[in-house]
Design a protein around this motif. Sequence first.
Motif, PDB file in Angstrom:
ATOM      1  N   HIS A   1      -3.428  -6.183  10.993  1.00 51.78           N
ATOM      2  CA  HIS A   1      -2.082  -6.523  10.540  1.00 51.78           C
ATOM      3  C   HIS A   1      -1.078  -6.258  11.651  1.00 51.78           C
ATOM      4  N   ALA A   2       0.033  -6.981  11.593  1.00 51.48           N
ATOM      5  CA  ALA A   2       1.128  -6.811  12.545  1.00 51.48           C
ATOM      6  C   ALA A   2       2.413  -6.619  11.752  1.00 51.48           C
ATOM      7  N   VAL A   3       3.428  -6.006  12.391  1.00 51.48           N
ATOM      8  CA  VAL A   3       4.691  -5.740  11.711  1.00 51.48           C
ATOM      9  C   VAL A   3       5.834  -6.350  12.509  1.00 51.48           C
ATOM     10  N   THR A   4       6.606  -7.227  11.851  1.00 52.42           N
ATOM     11  CA  THR A   4       7.810  -7.807  12.432  1.00 52.42           C
ATOM     12  C   THR A   4       9.014  -7.133  11.789  1.00 52.42           C
ATOM     13  N   VAL A   5       9.926  -6.624  12.600  1.00 49.99           N
ATOM     14  CA  VAL A   5      11.097  -5.916  12.085  1.00 49.99           C
ATOM     15  C   VAL A   5      12.233  -6.921  11.899  1.00 49.99           C
ATOM     16  N   LEU A   6      12.676  -7.097  10.642  1.00 51.66           N
ATOM     17  CA  LEU A   6      13.728  -8.062  10.344  1.00 51.66           C
ATOM     18  C   LEU A   6      15.112  -7.428  10.363  1.00 51.66           C
ATOM     19  N   SER A   7      15.190  -6.119  10.198  1.00 52.20           N
ATOM     20  CA  SER A   7      16.449  -5.382  10.339  1.00 52.20           C
ATOM     21  C   SER A   7      16.102  -3.940  10.644  1.00 52.20           C
ATOM     22  N   GLU A   8      17.062  -3.184  11.146  1.00 47.37           N
ATOM     23  CA  GLU A   8      16.777  -1.791  11.509  1.00 47.37           C
ATOM     24  C   GLU A   8      16.158  -1.084  10.317  1.00 47.37           C
ATOM     25  N   THR A   9      15.023  -0.454  10.548  1.00 50.26           N
ATOM     26  CA  THR A   9      14.171  -0.013   9.444  1.00 50.26           C
ATOM     27  C   THR A   9      13.680   1.413   9.641  1.00 50.26           C
ATOM     28  N   ASP A  10      13.679   2.165   8.538  1.00 49.58           N
ATOM     29  CA  ASP A  10      12.946   3.427   8.461  1.00 49.58           C
ATOM     30  C   ASP A  10      11.634   3.116   7.755  1.00 49.58           C
ATOM     31  N   LEU A  11      10.578   2.951   8.526  1.00 45.43           N
ATOM     32  CA  LEU A  11       9.285   2.557   7.968  1.00 45.43           C
ATOM     33  C   LEU A  11       8.527   3.802   7.520  1.00 45.43           C
ATOM     34  N   MET A  12       8.179   3.826   6.249  1.00 42.19           N
ATOM     35  CA  MET A  12       7.425   4.930   5.667  1.00 42.19           C
ATOM     36  C   MET A  12       5.996   4.460   5.410  1.00 42.19           C
ATOM     37  N   THR A  13       5.029   5.248   5.812  1.00 40.92           N
ATOM     38  CA  THR A  13       3.629   4.853   5.676  1.00 40.92           C
ATOM     39  C   THR A  13       2.810   5.996   5.110  1.00 40.92           C
ATOM     40  N   LEU A  14       1.954   5.667   4.162  1.00 40.62           N
ATOM     41  CA  LEU A  14       0.936   6.603   3.705  1.00 40.62           C
ATOM     42  C   LEU A  14      -0.417   6.089   4.165  1.00 40.62           C
ATOM     43  N   TYR A  15      -1.219   6.950   4.762  1.00 42.27           N
ATOM     44  CA  TYR A  15      -2.596   6.626   5.127  1.00 42.27           C
ATOM     45  C   TYR A  15      -3.520   7.305   4.118  1.00 42.27           C
ATOM     46  N   PHE A  16      -4.541   6.558   3.659  1.00 39.11           N
ATOM     47  CA  PHE A  16      -5.459   7.076   2.647  1.00 39.11           C
ATOM     48  C   PHE A  16      -6.884   7.109   3.179  1.00 39.11           C
ATOM     49  N   HIS A  17      -7.486   8.286   3.144  1.00 42.54           N
ATOM     50  CA  HIS A  17      -8.907   8.407   3.484  1.00 42.54           C
ATOM     51  C   HIS A  17      -9.727   7.614   2.480  1.00 42.54           C
ATOM     52  N   GLN A  18     -10.665   6.804   2.971  1.00 39.98           N
ATOM     53  CA  GLN A  18     -11.538   6.000   2.115  1.00 39.98           C
ATOM     54  C   GLN A  18     -12.989   6.371   2.404  1.00 39.98           C
ATOM     55  N   PRO A  19     -13.670   6.997   1.454  1.00 41.98           N
ATOM     56  CA  PRO A  19     -15.094   7.303   1.661  1.00 41.98           C
ATOM     57  C   PRO A  19     -15.868   6.021   1.952  1.00 41.98           C
ATOM     58  N   PRO A  20     -17.000   6.113   2.639  1.00 46.16           N
ATOM     59  CA  PRO A  20     -17.783   4.923   2.986  1.00 46.16           C
ATOM     60  C   PRO A  20     -18.051   4.040   1.767  1.00 46.16           C
ATOM     61  N   GLY A  21     -17.722   2.757   1.905  1.00 47.78           N
ATOM     62  CA  GLY A  21     -17.988   1.798   0.848  1.00 47.78           C
ATOM     63  C   GLY A  21     -16.964   1.769  -0.271  1.00 47.78           C
ATOM     64  N   ARG A  22     -15.983   2.665  -0.241  1.00 48.73           N
ATOM     65  CA  ARG A  22     -14.991   2.713  -1.317  1.00 48.73           C
ATOM     66  C   ARG A  22     -13.659   2.137  -0.841  1.00 48.73           C
ATOM     67  N   CYS A  23     -12.813   1.725  -1.809  1.00 48.70           N
ATOM     68  CA  CYS A  23     -11.505   1.166  -1.457  1.00 48.70           C
ATOM     69  C   CYS A  23     -10.547   1.337  -2.626  1.00 48.70           C
ATOM     70  N   GLY A  24      -9.364   1.846  -2.309  1.00 43.78           N
ATOM     71  CA  GLY A  24      -8.330   1.990  -3.331  1.00 43.78           C
ATOM     72  C   GLY A  24      -7.821   3.411  -3.414  1.00 43.78           C
ATOM     73  N   PRO A  25      -6.758   3.626  -4.193  1.00 43.09           N
ATOM     74  CA  PRO A  25      -6.181   4.976  -4.339  1.00 43.09           C
ATOM     75  C   PRO A  25      -6.973   5.806  -5.351  1.00 43.09           C
ATOM     76  N   GLN A  26      -8.245   6.080  -4.993  1.00 41.76           N
ATOM     77  CA  GLN A  26      -9.145   6.873  -5.835  1.00 41.76           C
ATOM     78  C   GLN A  26      -9.286   6.259  -7.223  1.00 41.76           C
ATOM     79  N   VAL A  27      -9.660   4.970  -7.242  1.00 40.95           N
ATOM     80  CA  VAL A  27      -9.879   4.267  -8.507  1.00 40.95           C
ATOM     81  C   VAL A  27     -11.373   4.147  -8.769  1.00 40.95           C
ATOM     82  N   PRO A  28     -11.786   3.920 -10.032  1.00 40.92           N
ATOM     83  CA  PRO A  28     -13.218   3.694 -10.316  1.00 40.92           C
ATOM     84  C   PRO A  28     -13.727   2.468  -9.565  1.00 40.92           C
ATOM     85  N   ARG A  29     -15.016   2.445  -9.287  1.00 38.73           N
ATOM     86  CA  ARG A  29     -15.609   1.318  -8.559  1.00 38.73           C
ATOM     87  C   ARG A  29     -15.305  -0.021  -9.233  1.00 38.73           C
TER      88      ARG A  29
END
Length: 288
Positions: free
Chosen positions: A81-109
């Motif tokens: 992914h790439a990020v284009t800034v359209l106006s002066e921005t305070d970009l907030m980001t959360l990074y989430f550890h994903q166990p092998p083969g899993r995806c999502g905010p700790q949701v059921p398979r």
Amino acid sequence: MPNPTPQRIGPLTPHLFTPTAGRPVRAKRHRLTPEQFVVPHAHHWAQFAFSATGVTRLTTADGSYIVPPSRAVWVPPGMEHAVTVLSETDLMTLYFHQPPGRCGPQVPRAEEAVWRQCRVLEVTDLLRALVMAMDARPDGLARPLVLDREAQAREARLNALALDELRRARPVKLGVDLPADARLRMLCEAVLDDPTRHATLEGWARDTGASARTVARLFQQELGTSFGQWRQQVLLAKAVAMAAHKHPMKRIAADLGYASASAFTAMVRRSVGMPPARFFGAALQPGP
């Protein structure tokens, strides 16, 4: 409008915020200006990004997503992914550890499928407050940041509530699909940058050296939609960005080429089933 020749910058030090099994959610903050463009990159972990203030556009191989203060984009692990800034921005980001083969905010398979693609989500006041309260200090260059026992316990409580709020977040249709065909991709990116340059498909087709019939066929083959329907989504996303800048509805309608505010209102109603004032209401609210 973003600068036509923005400063290309690399990923925003993601290696200093690597999520782990011990610290599964990491928060990061960066201030960006319209003169900057974050080049395409990918992470081994999932990402949840929103603008505390300002507006950005996140682009992947398959789509483009406007990110005003009221919305956020979920990016699954491994997706470039790439990020284009359209106006002066305070970009907030959360990074989430994903166990092998899993995806999502700790949701059921059984619930992971929707999280294996980009999603635009509403950011509630609670989720915003939780992210703002998180420890956004980076790791050191030589070793990870070590939290004391009290800080660890606080982080665990914030993480648990943030994950629950993220799982409850309402999805919003603000993404714009992008094609794999190189010629059509070039046209689509030109429309994203300046959607009112041409009023008709014929005008856009001339820029690519193809006939309008060829371009129309490619839209159906690549994206399963007509050019008019696709451009309508672009205009809707552009309108969200303008609403986040507090532009009045009459000006938004005029700048997007509509003869009247009522014509613009009709388009929004057809697209999202509600009037602009309601749909853009959250985007018009100021950030904290």
